[in-house]
Write a protein that holds these residues in place. Structure first.
Motif, short mmCIF file in Angstrom:
data_model
loop_
_atom_site.label_atom_id
_atom_site.label_comp_id
_atom_site.label_asym_id
_atom_site.label_seq_id
_atom_site.Cartn_x
_atom_site.Cartn_y
_atom_site.Cartn_z
N TYR A 1 17.78 -6.86 6.47
CA TYR A 1 17.33 -5.61 5.84
C TYR A 1 18.50 -4.67 5.58
CZ TYR A 1 12.61 -7.04 7.14
OH TYR A 1 11.43 -7.73 7.26
N PHE A 2 18.31 -3.80 4.60
CA PHE A 2 19.25 -2.71 4.37
C PHE A 2 18.47 -1.41 4.29
CE2 PHE A 2 18.07 -4.12 0.10
CZ PHE A 2 17.76 -2.92 -0.53
N TYR A 3 19.19 -0.30 4.39
CA TYR A 3 18.58 1.03 4.34
C TYR A 3 19.16 1.82 3.17
CZ TYR A 3 16.85 0.08 9.05
OH TYR A 3 16.22 -0.47 10.12
N SER A 4 18.35 2.72 2.65
CA SER A 4 18.83 3.58 1.58
C SER A 4 18.20 4.97 1.72
CB SER A 4 18.48 3.00 0.21
OG SER A 4 17.06 3.00 0.00
N ILE A 5 18.91 5.94 1.18
CA ILE A 5 18.44 7.31 1.14
C ILE A 5 18.46 7.77 -0.31
CG2 ILE A 5 18.87 9.70 1.85
CD1 ILE A 5 20.17 8.64 4.36
N GLY B 1 0.82 -1.21 0.00
CA GLY B 1 0.00 0.00 0.00
C GLY B 1 0.85 1.25 0.00
N ASN B 2 0.23 2.35 -0.36
CA ASN B 2 0.92 3.63 -0.40
C ASN B 2 -0.05 4.73 0.03
OD1 ASN B 2 3.60 4.80 -1.53
ND2 ASN B 2 2.02 6.23 -2.18
N LEU B 3 0.36 5.53 1.03
CA LEU B 3 -0.46 6.63 1.52
C LEU B 3 0.23 7.95 1.20
CD1 LEU B 3 -2.83 7.82 3.18
CD2 LEU B 3 -1.38 7.54 5.22
N ASN C 1 4.82 10.84 1.71
CA ASN C 1 4.45 9.59 1.06
C ASN C 1 4.95 8.42 1.90
OD1 ASN C 1 3.85 7.60 -0.91
ND2 ASN C 1 4.08 9.16 -2.51
N VAL C 2 4.05 7.51 2.29
CA VAL C 2 4.39 6.36 3.12
C VAL C 2 4.00 5.08 2.38
CG1 VAL C 2 4.08 5.21 5.34
CG2 VAL C 2 3.98 7.72 5.21
N GLY C 3 4.94 4.16 2.25
CA GLY C 3 4.68 2.89 1.59
C GLY C 3 4.99 1.73 2.52
N PHE C 4 4.29 0.61 2.34
CA PHE C 4 4.46 -0.52 3.25
C PHE C 4 3.95 -1.79 2.59
CE2 PHE C 4 0.61 1.89 3.93
CZ PHE C 4 -0.39 0.94 3.80
N GLY C 5 4.39 -2.94 3.13
CA GLY C 5 3.82 -4.21 2.71
C GLY C 5 4.78 -5.10 1.93
N PHE C 6 4.26 -6.26 1.51
CA PHE C 6 5.00 -7.20 0.67
C PHE C 6 4.64 -6.92 -0.78
CE2 PHE C 6 5.10 -9.26 4.73
CZ PHE C 6 6.30 -9.96 4.75
N SER C 7 5.66 -6.74 -1.58
CA SER C 7 5.39 -6.36 -2.97
C SER C 7 6.61 -6.66 -3.82
CB SER C 7 5.07 -4.86 -3.05
OG SER C 7 6.19 -4.09 -2.65
N PRO C 8 6.48 -6.55 -5.13
CA PRO C 8 7.68 -6.60 -5.96
C PRO C 8 8.64 -5.49 -5.54
CG PRO C 8 5.73 -6.84 -7.30
CD PRO C 8 5.27 -6.44 -5.92
N ARG D 1 8.65 2.49 3.27
CA ARG D 1 9.20 3.65 2.56
C ARG D 1 8.58 4.93 3.11
NH1 ARG D 1 7.25 -0.10 -0.55
NH2 ARG D 1 5.41 1.10 -1.16
N LEU D 2 9.40 5.96 3.21
CA LEU D 2 8.93 7.26 3.66
C LEU D 2 9.64 8.32 2.84
CD1 LEU D 2 7.36 9.05 5.72
CD2 LEU D 2 9.42 8.98 7.15
N SER D 3 8.88 9.22 2.23
CA SER D 3 9.51 10.27 1.42
C SER D 3 8.75 11.58 1.59
CB SER D 3 9.54 9.87 -0.05
OG SER D 3 8.23 9.75 -0.58
N PHE D 4 9.47 12.66 1.36
CA PHE D 4 8.92 14.01 1.44
C PHE D 4 9.09 14.69 0.09
CE2 PHE D 4 9.67 18.57 2.00
CZ PHE D 4 8.47 18.95 2.59
N GLU D 5 8.06 15.40 -0.37
CA GLU D 5 8.12 16.10 -1.64
C GLU D 5 7.73 17.56 -1.46
OE1 GLU D 5 5.26 14.49 -4.37
OE2 GLU D 5 3.57 14.79 -3.01
N TYR D 6 8.30 18.40 -2.30
CA TYR D 6 7.98 19.83 -2.25
C TYR D 6 8.06 20.38 -3.67
CZ TYR D 6 8.46 24.86 -1.36
OH TYR D 6 8.28 26.22 -1.36
N GLN D 7 6.99 21.01 -4.12
CA GLN D 7 6.97 21.60 -5.45
C GLN D 7 6.58 23.06 -5.37
OE1 GLN D 7 5.54 19.54 -9.05
NE2 GLN D 7 4.08 21.21 -9.35
#
Length: 436
Positions: free
Chosen positions: A422-426, A340-342, A358-365, A388-394
């Motif tokens: 698990y691993f982490y990325s930015i 899912g993605n919120l 933007n928040v993403g979660f779950g089992f997926s490809p 997943r967690l991300s911030f956007e600004y336009q």
């Protein structure tokens, strides 16, 4: 590594363009005539933004100040509009247009006693004016509790958007005539004054262990037609020492009032992308601010196909937009993988200026391997757990011809070759778009 360096150079170049363009736009202030024409074409948000720059000049002409105050009134900012009209009238007591617009502002806000007082005062400076007398009569009726039917005192339709009462209307700044209009939200098929857009994107992702940085970039062109929008795109990705290109196209055809569709096709001969990907959704955008969609994705790899069911629920309320999207992928072993993605987005001065989470979660490809900004480019075959967690600004340039979008995100993802580890990325990305 040469390809990786090329992508990083492109990212730096885009950052430089953003800085230089922002500086050059400061000297490109629009004219009052342009803002006035946009207002009468129904582009009140764009006119409002242009006028904001004009009224902050040292010497602001009275007609500019009046139109600026009127756009505030049309947007429902009645208190701020009142303050602006008071400032104008304190220096221009015989300005007929300012008095008329000030009285209408109070009528829109349903402050009939204030509107009546303003109309009485205006008539001491401009005697026997038919429009002021008409507005005086309307304000008197309002004070006495007399209500008007829909399209009552505002009986001539116009294309200028305004908030009036509890629903969005339209208003003519000369005649003060307002007509009902449905509350509309910006969608990919909403018609814009500028029909063409060029978009350039570059992004880079860094990992805490094992992996080299991933760089992605894309260039696309959007053309808006009477039947919808078409967006051809070229995607480029550099990963694990390989460079790949994907040809992509999005279509947003109009279907009926409130209905539109999203169609996508992508092709690549690179191992970094699927051979083919096809997707589509049907959207229904209700005037209440609720939006539904349902559709699916088919992704063709060399070994097998992946099929997913997609659906989303969105809601516009005030300056906020909430969207929840899910991907459901049935498997042959009777198991179903769900992700899912919120998205939560706050709009600023208009629909082109916003910030979001933007928040993403779950089992997926493995979604993060092939994304560019918030655009999903491709999926792998391995189903893994991720958060997943991300911030956007336009934001837009002063003349609204250019837009800049930045996004920064963090990912926690299961390693496909070591389940439970698990691993982490930015990641960080920059998108520049130019409208013409």
């Amino acid at each position: 590594m040469q390809k990786c360096s090329l992508h990083i150079t492109l990212f730096v170049l885009l950052s430089f363009i953003y800085r230089v363009s922002g500086q050059s736009m400061q000297n490109e202030l629009p004219s009052f005539k342009t803002a006035y024409a946009l207002a009468y074409e129904g582009k009140t948000n764009t006119a409002h933004n242009m006028l904001y720059n004009l009224v902050n000049e040292r010497e602001t002409k009275v007609e500019t100040a009046i139109l600026w105050a009127s756009t505030l009134s049309w947007r429902g900012d009645y208190d701020l509009a009142r303050s602006e009209f008071n400032t104008i009238l304190s220096k221009n007591k015989a300005n007929r247009e300012a008095w008329i617009s000030a009285v209408k502002n109070e009528l829109y806000a349903k402050r009939f006693a204030t509107a009546l007082g303003l109309a009485n005062k205006a008539l001491t400076f401009i005697e026997n004016d038919k429009e002021l007398l008409r507005l005086q009569h309307i304000a008197t009726d309002g004070v006495q509790g007399i209500t008007y039917a829909q399209k009552g005192w505002f009986n001539v339709e116009s294309v200028i958007n305004t908030s009036f009462g509890d629903s969005k209307k339209t208003v003519d700044i000369k005649g003060g005539n307002v007509a009902g209009e449905e509350n509309k939200h910006i969608t990919p098929v909403t018609e814009e004054k500028l029909k063409n857009t060029v978009m350039v994107n570059s992004a880079v992702t860094f990992f805490d262990k094992r992996f080299d940085p991933i760089t992605t970039s894309s260039i696309s062109f959007k053309r808006q037609t009477p039947y919808g929008a078409i967006i051809p795109r070229i995607n480029n990705s550099n990963r694990i020492g390989k460079n790949g290109i994907q040809l992509d196209i999005d279509l947003y055809p109009k279907i009926a009032k409130g209905f539109y569709a999203y169609l996508n096709y992508g092709y690549s001969e690179s191992d970094l992308y699927p051979n083919h990907k096809v997707g589509g959704d049907v959207y229904y955008n209700h005037k209440s601010g609720i939006e539904f969609s349902a559709g699916g994705r088919i992704i063709n790899f060399a070994t097998r196909d992946v099929k997913s069911i997609t659906n989303s629920l969105g809601y516009y309320t005030g300056n906020y937009y909430f969207s929840l999207r899910s991907y459901i992928t049935p498997e042959s072993n009777n198991l179903t993988n769900v992700s899912g993605n919120l998205l939560v987005r706050k709009y600023l001065k208009d629909a082109k200026n916003y910030m979001g989470l933007n928040v993403g979660f779950g089992f997926s490809p493995e979604l993060r391997q092939f994304t560019s900004g918030d655009q999903l480019l491709a999926e792998t075959l391995l189903y893994i757990e991720s958060q997943r967690l991300s911030f956007e600004y336009q934001f837009t340039s002063k003349n609204n011809l250019s837009a800049y979008r930045t996004n920064v995100g963090v990912l926690r993802q299961e390693q496909s070759f070591d389940p439970g580890s698990y691993f982490y990325s930015i990641s960080a990305g920059l998108t520049y778009e130019f409208n013409f």
